[in-house]
Enzyme design. Structure first.
Site, PDB file in Angstrom:
ATOM      1  N   ARG A  40      -8.242   3.571   8.408  1.00 57.19           N
ATOM      2  CA  ARG A  40      -9.139   2.802   9.291  1.00 57.19           C
ATOM      3  C   ARG A  40      -8.383   2.487  10.565  1.00 57.19           C
ATOM      4  NH1 ARG A  40     -10.721  -2.564  10.369  1.00 57.19           N
ATOM      5  NH2 ARG A  40      -8.869  -3.250   9.231  1.00 57.19           N
ATOM      6  N   HIS A  79      -2.595   0.791  -9.789  1.00 60.52           N
ATOM      7  CA  HIS A  79      -2.872  -0.569  -9.300  1.00 60.52           C
ATOM      8  C   HIS A  79      -2.715  -1.585 -10.440  1.00 60.52           C
ATOM      9  CE1 HIS A  79      -4.284   0.608  -5.394  1.00 60.52           C
ATOM     10  NE2 HIS A  79      -5.462   1.061  -5.756  1.00 60.52           N
ATOM     11  N   THR A 125      -1.147   1.694  -0.060  1.00 67.40           N
ATOM     12  CA  THR A 125      -0.955   2.703  -1.108  1.00 67.40           C
ATOM     13  C   THR A 125      -0.798   4.112  -0.525  1.00 67.40           C
ATOM     14  OG1 THR A 125      -2.564   1.368  -2.354  1.00 67.40           O
ATOM     15  CG2 THR A 125      -1.886   3.464  -3.331  1.00 67.40           C
ATOM     16  N   TYR A 151       4.232  -4.144   3.735  1.00 67.47           N
ATOM     17  CA  TYR A 151       3.564  -3.311   4.760  1.00 67.47           C
ATOM     18  C   TYR A 151       4.073  -3.684   6.156  1.00 67.47           C
ATOM     19  CZ  TYR A 151      -0.535  -1.192   7.135  1.00 67.47           C
ATOM     20  OH  TYR A 151      -1.371  -0.435   7.930  1.00 67.47           O
ATOM     21  N   LYS A 187      -5.404  -1.695  -1.033  1.00 69.02           N
ATOM     22  CA  LYS A 187      -5.450  -1.930   0.423  1.00 69.02           C
ATOM     23  C   LYS A 187      -4.189  -2.574   0.995  1.00 69.02           C
ATOM     24  CE  LYS A 187      -9.060   0.034   0.156  1.00 69.02           C
ATOM     25  NZ  LYS A 187      -8.758   1.445   0.307  1.00 69.02           N
ATOM     26  N   TRP A 213      -0.007   5.147   2.403  1.00 69.81           N
ATOM     27  CA  TRP A 213       1.219   5.271   3.191  1.00 69.81           C
ATOM     28  C   TRP A 213       2.434   5.394   2.267  1.00 69.81           C
ATOM     29  CZ3 TRP A 213       3.090   0.921   7.072  1.00 69.81           C
ATOM     30  CH2 TRP A 213       4.007   1.470   7.975  1.00 69.81           C
TER      31      TRP A 213
END
Ligand code: PAP
Length: 345
Positions: free
Chosen positions: A302, A148, A84, A236, A81, A86
């Site tokens: 989302r 991950h 990833t 991010y 979250k 992107w």
């Protein structure tokens, strides 16, 4: 039975024996590991210092045991979250851009999701096969994968080879909200929704898939500081703020810098646009169907915003997390941007 059939039968039985002894070995390992309830279903096992979801424990061990990195490989590494989807899209589009230039072959991202284009080692490549054929695990060259798995637990060949690692991290408040809402969506209808207080407490104690987040981020951060040509550390929030300069950093790191001509032609902006939240979410391929792990593709999209945590976390949650961030990261040089809502200074 002729000779060929008998030899095939012998090989099949040998494979069964190997699988059986491997299953026994894993069974023994599982019994020694501390265990906690998972956020979606199944358990989390404390394996090599991180909480590994039961469903991927076997694939993680297979990946560690059998994966042989090539010097030309690229690994997208992330904490869940943190961006990833992107980063997979951006790395794929940047690395292979000359193979899918304008007017040529239809760009694969129009027909495949970022998770299909850049396969997870633990959720996909090693999910059903402990020893997949290295030639077939990635159809593109150079090979590009994702994981991950924390840095300390990566297969040694990744660290010993020239394989490059691109890591993305995200402020832990937005990351937590994203994981909590995602997990709630994926729980069975007959399971209760996750209590925010309960999962928040688990998160702070590091108990979530691949947690604790601080150890995960710090290991990759330190590796990027020690060897910047080997590990690229992205955030991010930086990508949200200035995608073009971060794409240029990525392309330089991957050894495929954008040429002056490409920059003039707007290739950087084009990649940024194709991989943007709005563009990806609107593609049919990302709206329908399930990932190999059983997760609906649409659930990887989302809001895609920085600072959404302020709509969900209570002041006492923020205070606890703030304290934890200071405790874990102070002195490391790693900091996060939480949007303008709070300052951690
Ligand atoms: P994973 O680690 O489970 O594979 P990952 O892609 O990291 O998932 O997480 C999804 C988050 O990235 C979601 O964040 P949110 O819940 O805060 O909205 C999702 O919206 C966001 N996301 C997906 N694609 C993009 C994109 N192209 N740009 C920005 N954010 C994105």
């Amino acid at each position: 039975m002729d000779a060929a059939e008998s030899s095939k039968a012998k090989i099949a039985s040998l494979i069964q024996d190997v699988k059986k002894s491997w299953d026994d070995e894993l069974q023994q390992l599982v019994q020694t590991l501390p265990k906690e309830e998972g956020w979606i279903s199944g358990s989390l096992y404390l394996y090599q210092g991180f909480w590994c979801p039961a469903i991927v424990l076997k694939p993680v061990v297979s990946f560690q045991k059998h994966f042989q990195a090539f010097d030309s490989d690229v690994m997208v590494a992330t904490f869940p979250k943190c961006g990833t989807t992107w980063l997979k899209a951006l790395t794929f589009s940047t690395l292979y851009r000359s193979q899918f230039s304008r007017g040529g072959i239809e760009h694969p991202s129009l027909t495949s999701t970022p998770h299909q284009l850049v396969r997870f080692m633990e959720y996909d490549v090693y999910a059903n096969n402990p020893c997949p054929d290295p030639e077939n695990i990635c159809v593109y060259k150079p090979r590009l994968f994702a994981t991950h798995v924390p840095h300390a637990s990566l297969p040694t060949s990744i660290k010993d080879s020239k394989c490059k690692i691109v890591y993305i991290c995200r402020n832990p408040m937005d990351m937590f909200v994203s994981l909590w809402l995602f997990s709630n969506k994926l729980r069975d209808e007959n399971q209760e929704s996750l209590s925010p207080n309960k999962v928040f407490d688990m998160f702070c104690r590091g108990i979530c898939a691949f947690g604790p987040i601080f150890d995960h981020a710090l290991e990759y951060w330190n590796a990027s500081q020690e060897n910047p040509d080997k590990v690229l550390f992205l955030k991010y929030e930086d990508l949200k703020e200035d995608i073009s300069s971060q794409l240029k950093r990525l392309s330089m790191f991957l050894g495929v810098p954008f040429t002056e001509d490409e920059e003039k032609q707007g290739v950087v902006e084009e990649i940024a646009k194709v991989c943007s939240f709005d563009k990806l979410r609107e593609l049919e391929v990302n709206k329908k169907g399930l990932h190999i792990s059983g997760i609906p593709h649409k659930d990887f999209f989302r809001k895609g915003k920085v600072g959404d945590w302020s709509n969900y976390l209570t002041p006492s949650m923020v205070e606890r997390l703030e304290k934890l961030i200071h405790e874990k990261l102070d002195g490391s040089g790693l900091t996060f941007n939480f949007s303008s809502k709070i300052s951690l200074d």
